[in-house]
Write a protein that holds these residues in place. Structure first.
Motif, PDB file in Angstrom:
ATOM      1  N   ALA A  95      -8.758  -4.529   1.168  1.00 20.23           N
ATOM      2  CA  ALA A  95      -9.471  -3.463   0.467  1.00 20.23           C
ATOM      3  C   ALA A  95      -8.674  -2.169   0.439  1.00 20.23           C
ATOM      4  O   ALA A  95      -8.777  -1.390  -0.516  1.00 20.23           O
ATOM      5  CB  ALA A  95     -10.835  -3.230   1.131  1.00 20.23           C
ATOM      6  N   ILE A  96      -7.869  -1.935   1.477  1.00 18.88           N
ATOM      7  CA  ILE A  96      -7.059  -0.711   1.507  1.00 18.88           C
ATOM      8  C   ILE A  96      -6.033  -0.726   0.385  1.00 18.88           C
ATOM      9  O   ILE A  96      -5.773   0.297  -0.262  1.00 18.88           O
ATOM     10  CB  ILE A  96      -6.386  -0.561   2.886  1.00 18.88           C
ATOM     11  CG1 ILE A  96      -7.439  -0.475   3.992  1.00 18.88           C
ATOM     12  CG2 ILE A  96      -5.481   0.648   2.925  1.00 18.88           C
ATOM     13  CD1 ILE A  96      -6.866  -0.410   5.379  1.00 18.88           C
ATOM     14  N   TYR A 117     -15.417   2.651   0.951  1.00 22.71           N
ATOM     15  CA  TYR A 117     -14.283   3.479   0.553  1.00 22.71           C
ATOM     16  C   TYR A 117     -13.625   2.943  -0.717  1.00 22.71           C
ATOM     17  O   TYR A 117     -13.183   3.718  -1.571  1.00 22.71           O
ATOM     18  CB  TYR A 117     -13.266   3.552   1.694  1.00 22.71           C
ATOM     19  CG  TYR A 117     -13.808   4.198   2.934  1.00 22.71           C
ATOM     20  CD1 TYR A 117     -13.888   5.588   3.038  1.00 22.71           C
ATOM     21  CD2 TYR A 117     -14.266   3.436   3.998  1.00 22.71           C
ATOM     22  CE1 TYR A 117     -14.403   6.190   4.182  1.00 22.71           C
ATOM     23  CE2 TYR A 117     -14.782   4.028   5.146  1.00 22.71           C
ATOM     24  CZ  TYR A 117     -14.849   5.408   5.233  1.00 22.71           C
ATOM     25  OH  TYR A 117     -15.359   6.001   6.347  1.00 22.71           O
ATOM     26  N   ALA A 118     -13.570   1.622  -0.841  1.00 22.46           N
ATOM     27  CA  ALA A 118     -13.047   1.044  -2.082  1.00 22.46           C
ATOM     28  C   ALA A 118     -13.959   1.374  -3.255  1.00 22.46           C
ATOM     29  O   ALA A 118     -13.488   1.684  -4.354  1.00 22.46           O
ATOM     30  CB  ALA A 118     -12.887  -0.464  -1.930  1.00 22.46           C
ATOM     31  N   HIS A 161     -21.589   7.702   2.006  1.00 23.89           N
ATOM     32  CA  HIS A 161     -20.502   8.291   1.211  1.00 23.89           C
ATOM     33  C   HIS A 161     -21.119   9.274   0.215  1.00 23.89           C
ATOM     34  O   HIS A 161     -21.413   8.907  -0.930  1.00 23.89           O
ATOM     35  CB  HIS A 161     -19.716   7.206   0.485  1.00 23.89           C
ATOM     36  CG  HIS A 161     -19.158   6.147   1.395  1.00 23.89           C
ATOM     37  ND1 HIS A 161     -17.977   6.304   2.087  1.00 23.89           N
ATOM     38  CD2 HIS A 161     -19.639   4.924   1.737  1.00 23.89           C
ATOM     39  CE1 HIS A 161     -17.741   5.219   2.815  1.00 23.89           C
ATOM     40  NE2 HIS A 161     -18.732   4.378   2.617  1.00 23.89           N
ATOM     41  N   ASN A 190      -6.688   4.628  -6.682  1.00 28.46           N
ATOM     42  CA  ASN A 190      -6.307   6.044  -6.672  1.00 28.46           C
ATOM     43  C   ASN A 190      -5.143   6.312  -7.616  1.00 28.46           C
ATOM     44  O   ASN A 190      -5.076   7.370  -8.260  1.00 28.46           O
ATOM     45  CB  ASN A 190      -5.947   6.471  -5.256  1.00 28.46           C
ATOM     46  CG  ASN A 190      -7.152   6.497  -4.334  1.00 28.46           C
ATOM     47  OD1 ASN A 190      -8.276   6.694  -4.786  1.00 28.46           O
ATOM     48  ND2 ASN A 190      -6.932   6.283  -3.056  1.00 28.46           N
ATOM     49  N   ALA A 237     -13.239   4.898  -4.389  1.00 23.36           N
ATOM     50  CA  ALA A 237     -11.995   5.005  -5.161  1.00 23.36           C
ATOM     51  C   ALA A 237     -12.182   4.493  -6.582  1.00 23.36           C
ATOM     52  O   ALA A 237     -11.737   5.129  -7.552  1.00 23.36           O
ATOM     53  CB  ALA A 237     -10.877   4.232  -4.455  1.00 23.36           C
ATOM     54  N   TRP A 258     -10.631  -3.878 -10.871  1.00 23.95           N
ATOM     55  CA  TRP A 258     -11.902  -4.143 -10.203  1.00 23.95           C
ATOM     56  C   TRP A 258     -12.271  -5.622 -10.298  1.00 23.95           C
ATOM     57  O   TRP A 258     -12.721  -6.226  -9.326  1.00 23.95           O
ATOM     58  CB  TRP A 258     -12.991  -3.274 -10.833  1.00 23.95           C
ATOM     59  CG  TRP A 258     -14.374  -3.662 -10.446  1.00 23.95           C
ATOM     60  CD1 TRP A 258     -15.259  -4.390 -11.180  1.00 23.95           C
ATOM     61  CD2 TRP A 258     -15.041  -3.362  -9.217  1.00 23.95           C
ATOM     62  NE1 TRP A 258     -16.442  -4.554 -10.494  1.00 23.95           N
ATOM     63  CE2 TRP A 258     -16.334  -3.933  -9.286  1.00 23.95           C
ATOM     64  CE3 TRP A 258     -14.670  -2.655  -8.072  1.00 23.95           C
ATOM     65  CZ2 TRP A 258     -17.249  -3.820  -8.253  1.00 23.95           C
ATOM     66  CZ3 TRP A 258     -15.592  -2.542  -7.040  1.00 23.95           C
ATOM     67  CH2 TRP A 258     -16.855  -3.117  -7.130  1.00 23.95           C
ATOM     68  N   TYR A 265      -6.263  -2.291  -2.542  1.00 23.37           N
ATOM     69  CA  TYR A 265      -6.958  -2.052  -3.812  1.00 23.37           C
ATOM     70  C   TYR A 265      -7.417  -0.600  -3.923  1.00 23.37           C
ATOM     71  O   TYR A 265      -7.451  -0.039  -5.023  1.00 23.37           O
ATOM     72  CB  TYR A 265      -8.145  -2.995  -3.936  1.00 23.37           C
ATOM     73  CG  TYR A 265      -7.771  -4.388  -4.393  1.00 23.37           C
ATOM     74  CD1 TYR A 265      -7.429  -4.630  -5.719  1.00 23.37           C
ATOM     75  CD2 TYR A 265      -7.741  -5.453  -3.506  1.00 23.37           C
ATOM     76  CE1 TYR A 265      -7.078  -5.899  -6.151  1.00 23.37           C
ATOM     77  CE2 TYR A 265      -7.391  -6.733  -3.916  1.00 23.37           C
ATOM     78  CZ  TYR A 265      -7.060  -6.952  -5.241  1.00 23.37           C
ATOM     79  OH  TYR A 265      -6.706  -8.203  -5.661  1.00 23.37           O
ATOM     80  N   THR A 266      -7.773   0.018  -2.810  1.00 25.99           N
ATOM     81  CA  THR A 266      -8.151   1.428  -2.842  1.00 25.99           C
ATOM     82  C   THR A 266      -6.980   2.299  -3.266  1.00 25.99           C
ATOM     83  O   THR A 266      -7.125   3.213  -4.090  1.00 25.99           O
ATOM     84  CB  THR A 266      -8.666   1.859  -1.462  1.00 25.99           C
ATOM     85  OG1 THR A 266      -9.791   1.055  -1.100  1.00 25.99           O
ATOM     86  CG2 THR A 266      -9.069   3.317  -1.464  1.00 25.99           C
ATOM     87  N   THR A 304       0.827  -1.206   0.000  1.00 24.78           N
ATOM     88  CA  THR A 304       0.000   0.000   0.000  1.00 24.78           C
ATOM     89  C   THR A 304       0.856   1.248   0.000  1.00 24.78           C
ATOM     90  O   THR A 304       0.520   2.252  -0.650  1.00 24.78           O
ATOM     91  CB  THR A 304      -0.940  -0.017   1.213  1.00 24.78           C
ATOM     92  OG1 THR A 304      -1.725  -1.213   1.188  1.00 24.78           O
ATOM     93  CG2 THR A 304      -1.855   1.186   1.211  1.00 24.78           C
TER      94      THR A 304
END
Length: 663
Positions: free
Chosen positions: A269-270, A307-308, A358, A277, A311, A290, A272-273, A235
């Motif tokens: 998921a973080i 959140y994902a 969101h 970005n 993004a 995706w 992939y987020t 990440t």
């Protein structure tokens, strides 16, 4: 477990502990070898201690032969006991300094009182100030604690990392040429990656030019050296790929994720987020990423959160892949499995609930629905969002305008004003005027155009009532609406108001005024307007000269030829031939046709030849319309041979459709 004679009890002195350290190490190594399969030449190190009256080994680290020689652990994330003790001691020193500082501050507030009463007041102040300081300290303690947990790089290590980054940047072509390329990591650089925070090491290496395109090769090199990247480390690299000015970050992010998945790293998921970005920063398509995330989620490896989705929605919006957002709103996200039938992806929650949690996701969905001319659905998505600010209202008004719902767009503008939502600029009003312009452009009906003008005047009245200062976009949009509604005469007073309000004109302003000149046949005004553009700080483009030629033809053939010559001298003609329309025809072809007709009206056959040669010099063959114009112009100039040659060229290009097949 017990280590026998090598164990150190609670009553042992420091000297005894140091003297028996080696014995304890080898005793534990022997026991571990008996129960755990270790590589040949491996060594086990630990810190002896005591827990509940029994010997205890802390900070166990397993090293292989090469790692032991280089002083780096084989297991990722291990830290020796000495470094942890140093961090704990630093935190304790900071805590003592804080308490001492709070005590001095409280005694000064107490005024230095003497006696029992003064002491009691001082103690009370100490308790109160200590509590307040503790709350203030909590906010700043996270920063200090993060600094303590991060091992500092020495000056020599920083210089070594910068040299490494510069060397990789110089050999970037060779690194990226091979998909499985690896970087040569010197021992000092490798030690930095093993012993220090990855973010600090990468930042120092990138400071001297380490490109993000080399991150996949760096990841493979670290994995080969015994340090595979964890999801958190990955990440960190992905965030760097999405940073400002990071060229090639999208391709590097996709390759990093693909290599990690191939190596069996369990992504979250973080991660992939951060990858999404990075793709959004370069407007790259996130479709493949995706699909990889959803397929991993379907196997139970990770859970996709809101959140994902935000993004990936932002990346899809920047890549102009609106179908992803539309499918998200419809609840029909379909993922194509390799070698199998498409599988639907189940959202973590209902679309309306996602928009409420969101709001930025709901705003992006509204924008995508507007692109697909689904204004009613865009209004439903807007109602589900929790934060209805000026930006959200402007996005909704734009979506309604694209869907041909100008009256509803003005109604939403009224609603925004009634709710007390105020924007810093005229963004929402510009969106409403754009809706009026689109309505006028959508139909040639006089009734529709009158309605568009009425809505435009209503939007302008709202803007004046709210005391909002119009900008260049406001004037340009209003001019476009007037021209589309058949009220081109209103454009010229708007231009005068721009001068009076000292609003800077841009190229769009001049194009709209030229369109009004063409509709009102204001030829002399258009010629003077273009002549004064450079004095106004706006450089004419090939779009300006082409529109000027259309304004002046056929009344002023000399002005048409002059505009064409200006394009030739400024190398704008070549640029115009590079731009293609929807049918893959260069925009320069109609411009050349108009110039040929103007030269023919002036009886300048040399000018006609010059235009034909220009077209061929740009790599294009004259089309049927240009050839017809050339034959007509040569005839006006009484150049029969040139007209016949052009006619033969048309027959060779099959422009005549088989007519005149004889010699």
């Amino acid at each position: 477990g017990s280590t026998g004679a090598g164990s150190t009890g609670a009553g042992s002195s420091g000297a005894e502990e140091q003297s028996t350290r080696d014995t304890d190490t080898f005793a534990h190594a022997s026991e571990l070898r008996a129960s755990v399969a270790l590589p040949a030449g491996a060594r086990v190190e630990f810190t002896p201690g005591e827990r509940n009256g029994a010997p205890y080994a802390r900070n166990i680290v397993v090293l292989d032969a090469a790692a032991a020689a280089a002083g780096r652990p084989l297991q990722d994330g291990q830290r020796d006991g000495q470094r942890q003790r140093q961090r704990r001691q630093r935190r304790e020193r900071w805590e003592k300094q804080r308490r001492r500082r709070d005590g001095r501050a409280s005694s000064q507030k107490g005024g230095g009182s003497v006696g029992p009463g003064g002491n009691n007041n001082s103690n009370s102040n100490n308790r109160n100030n200590g509590a307040n300081s503790g709350r203030d300290w909590t906010a700043s303690d996270s920063t200090r604690r993060a600094r303590a947990d991060r091992s500092e790089l020495s000056g020599a290590q920083r210089e070594l990392l910068r040299e490494f980054g510069a060397g990789v940047a110089a050999e970037l072509g060779a690194v990226c040429a091979n998909e499985n390329a690896r970087l040569h990591l010197p021992d000092g650089v490798l030690r930095c990656f093993f012993e220090h925070n990855l973010a600090d090491v990468v930042r120092e290496a990138c400071a001297s030019g380490l490109p993000v395109a080399a991150f996949p090769a760096l990841s493979r090199s670290l994995r080969a050296a015994g340090k595979p990247l964890s999801p958190k480390m990955l990440t960190t690299l992905l965030k760097r790929c999405g940073g400002a000015g990071a060229r090639g970050g999208a391709a590097a992010a996709e390759e990093l994720v693909a290599d990690a998945r191939a190596a069996g790293v369990q992504l979250n998921a973080i991660t992939y987020t951060a990858a999404a970005n990075a793709l959004a920063a370069e407007r790259a398509s996130p479709a493949a990423l995706w699909e990889a995330m959803v397929l991993e989620a379907s196997s139970g490896g990770l859970e996709v959160d809101g959140y994902a989705l935000v993004a990936f929605a932002a990346a899809s919006l920047k890549a102009r892949e609106y179908d992803f957002l539309v499918s998200l709103h419809d609840g029909e996200l379909i993922v194509s499995k390799s070698g199998g039938s498409p599988a639907p992806f189940l959202l973590p929650d209902a679309p309306a609930s996602l928009y409420a949690a969101h709001p930025e996701l709901g705003t992006m969905v509204v924008q995508a629905l507007g692109r697909r001319k689904r204004g009613a659905d865009a209004l439903k998505a807007f109602e589900a969002t929790s934060a209805k600010d000026a930006q959200a209202f402007a996005t909704l008004i734009t979506a309604l305008g694209r869907s041909g719902m100008a009256a509803e767009a003005l109604a939403q503008l009224d609603r925004m004003r009634a709710a007390g939502v105020r924007a810093r600029g005229p963004l929402a009003y510009n969106a409403a005027m754009d809706a009026c312009a689109r309505l006028a452009e959508s139909s040639p009906s006089a009734h529709v155009r009158e309605d568009a003008l009425g809505l435009l005047e209503r939007a302008a009245t709202m803007m004046e009532e709210d005391d909002t200062r119009p900008d260049a976009i406001t004037y340009n949009t209003a001019m476009r609406a007037c021209v589309a509604a058949g009220a081109a005469a209103r454009v010229f007073p708007l231009l005068d108001r721009m001068y009076d309000a000292r609003v800077r004109r841009d190229i769009t302003t001049y194009l709209q005024v030229l369109a009004a000149c063409r509709a009102e046949r204001q030829i002399d005004y258009a010629i003077r307007l273009v002549a004064g553009m450079e004095a106004d700080g706006v450089k004419p483009t090939h779009w300006v000269y082409d529109l000027l030629m259309r304004v002046c033809y056929p009344e002023r053939a000399d002005a048409v030829c002059d505009a064409y010559e200006r394009m030739r001298e400024g190398r704008l003609l070549e640029e115009r031939f590079r731009v293609l329309d929807g049918e893959r025809t260069p925009f320069g072809m109609p411009t050349a046709t108009l110039a040929v007709l103007a030269y023919g009206d002036r009886s300048d056959w040399r000018g006609v030849l010059r235009v034909m040669r220009d077209v061929r010099s740009f790599g294009h063959a004259p089309d049927e319309y240009l050839c017809n114009a050339a034959v007509l112009s040569f005839g006006k100039c009484k150049q029969v041979d040139l007209a016949l040659n052009t006619l033969h060229a048309m027959r060779g290009a099959n422009y005549l459709g088989g007519v005149g097949g004889g010699g």
